[in-house]
Design an enzyme around this catalytic site. Structure first.
Site, mmCIF file in Angstrom:
data_model
loop_
_atom_site.group_PDB
_atom_site.id
_atom_site.type_symbol
_atom_site.label_atom_id
_atom_site.label_comp_id
_atom_site.label_asym_id
_atom_site.label_seq_id
_atom_site.Cartn_x
_atom_site.Cartn_y
_atom_site.Cartn_z
ATOM 1 N N HIS A 26 14.394 27.788 12.475
ATOM 2 C CA HIS A 26 15.241 26.651 12.096
ATOM 3 C C HIS A 26 16.690 26.815 12.537
ATOM 4 C CE1 HIS A 26 12.044 24.779 9.918
ATOM 5 N NE2 HIS A 26 11.980 25.710 8.989
ATOM 6 N N ASP A 75 3.867 27.430 12.507
ATOM 7 C CA ASP A 75 4.431 27.294 11.173
ATOM 8 C C ASP A 75 4.248 25.849 10.693
ATOM 9 O OD1 ASP A 75 6.804 28.964 9.472
ATOM 10 O OD2 ASP A 75 6.859 26.790 9.210
ATOM 11 N N HIS A 97 6.340 24.072 9.163
ATOM 12 C CA HIS A 97 7.588 23.342 9.360
ATOM 13 C C HIS A 97 7.958 23.370 10.846
ATOM 14 C CE1 HIS A 97 7.756 24.955 5.190
ATOM 15 N NE2 HIS A 97 8.153 23.734 4.937
ATOM 16 N N ASP A 112 2.498 29.329 6.635
ATOM 17 C CA ASP A 112 2.628 28.423 5.498
ATOM 18 C C ASP A 112 1.844 27.126 5.659
ATOM 19 O OD1 ASP A 112 4.384 27.909 7.565
ATOM 20 O OD2 ASP A 112 6.172 27.751 6.314
#
Length: 309
Positions: free
Chosen positions: A125, A162, A164, A246
């Protein structure tokens, strides 16, 4: 050649405060899982600190200095509501980025067939000049530039599974045709980026947002029909993985339903690509995963498949 594992105790010392999902217990569980008999032949290495020069290939010096200057001498400091620093966070962040650079050196130099970096804080991120989403420096992007600037290759691919979207990696890669980024992630989830139509300067960005409650069939279909064909067209000289776990069905921060075998499957497929296009060279680094048991088992499955690649 072996699979190399890079880690450092300082990455456990990065304390994000009571109740924070990106907690030291995550890495403790991963490292404990990698102590089993199946991992006897892992080549275990201490992650070095990243040099400022290595970080500066991706992040402006002013940003690097600002992050490191924000490290408190005691207590906690918030860069945003998600991204928390403690006195050990600077060392942890330097070791996390340094691990990926050292893993790239080992794989590109022929010392290891592939490598996994068991570190934190995560990185995908972190944008060019913005820390967010638990991330300070973009570890995988720093590693990609290590491969290009030090080892002379021109095409590096990052595959991110991931849950996200790796907005930071896309931000850094999107205008460089020598860098390829592909992501499966849950749609309409933090950070609310990664749209299907975002394609980069040379079709070097591939996003496949998955609907809430999607599971193995949707994930594997996205990989087979969108990401793998684009990866084959790109023909990377090194494959890197932003390995977030995740999207697992037990993870509390999202609503996808992958299981351990999905991580085995995608790692095996990427191993096949790596053998065909880039001498089996893969560098993987830990991103998310917030159910401790699911993270440990999925990560162990991923590394075991790397060892078999």
């Amino acid at each position: 050649m072996y699979t190399s594992l890079f880690s450092h105790p300082s990455c456990i010392d990065h304390d994000t405060g009571i109740g924070h999902p990106e907690c030291p217990e995550r890495l403790k569980a991963v490292l404990a899982a990698l102590e089993g008999e199946a991992f006897h032949f892992l080549d275990r290495r201490v992650a070095p600190r990243a040099e400022i020069e290595q970080l500066a290939r991706v992040h402006p010096i002013s940003y690097i200095e600002r992050v490191l200057a924000a490290i408190p001498t005691e207590g906690h400091v918030e860069l945003d509501s998600d991204t928390v620093l403690c006195p050990s966070s600077g060392e942890a962040a330097l070791r996390a980025a340094g691990a990926v650079c050292a893993a790239v050196d080992a794989v590109m130099g022929g010392e290891a067939r592939n490598a996994f970096c068991a570190t934190r804080p995560p990185g995908h991120h972190a944008e060019t000049a913005r820390a967010m989403g638990f991330c300070l420096f973009n570890n995988v992007a720093v590693g990609a530039e290590q491969a290009r600037k030090v080892h002379g290759i021109s095409r590096v691919a990052v595959i991110d599974f991931d849950v996200h979207h790796g907005n930071g990696t896309q931000d850094i890669f999107q205008n460089d045709p020598g860098l390829f980024y592909a992501s499966t992630h849950q749609a309409h989830l933090y950070p609310n980026t990664g749209l299907l139509e975002e394609r980069g300067v040379a079709d070097n960005i591939v996003n496949v947002p998955l609907p809430e409650m999607a599971g193995s069939p949707e994930f594997r279909h996205a990989m087979m029909t969108r990401i793998f064909p684009a990866l084959e067209h790109f023909q990377p000289e090194l494959i890197m993985i932003s390995a977030g776990f995740d999207a697992h069905t037990r993870d509390p921060l999202a609503s996808l339903h992958l299981v351990d075998d999905d991580y085995v499957w995608v790692t095996r497929k990427l191993g096949e690509f790596a053998r065909e296009y880039c001498g089996a060279r893969i560098v993987s680094t830990l991103e998310g995963g917030y159910d401790i048991r699911a993270l440990a088992s999925s990560c162990a499955a991923h590394v075991q498949e790397l060892m078999a690649a």
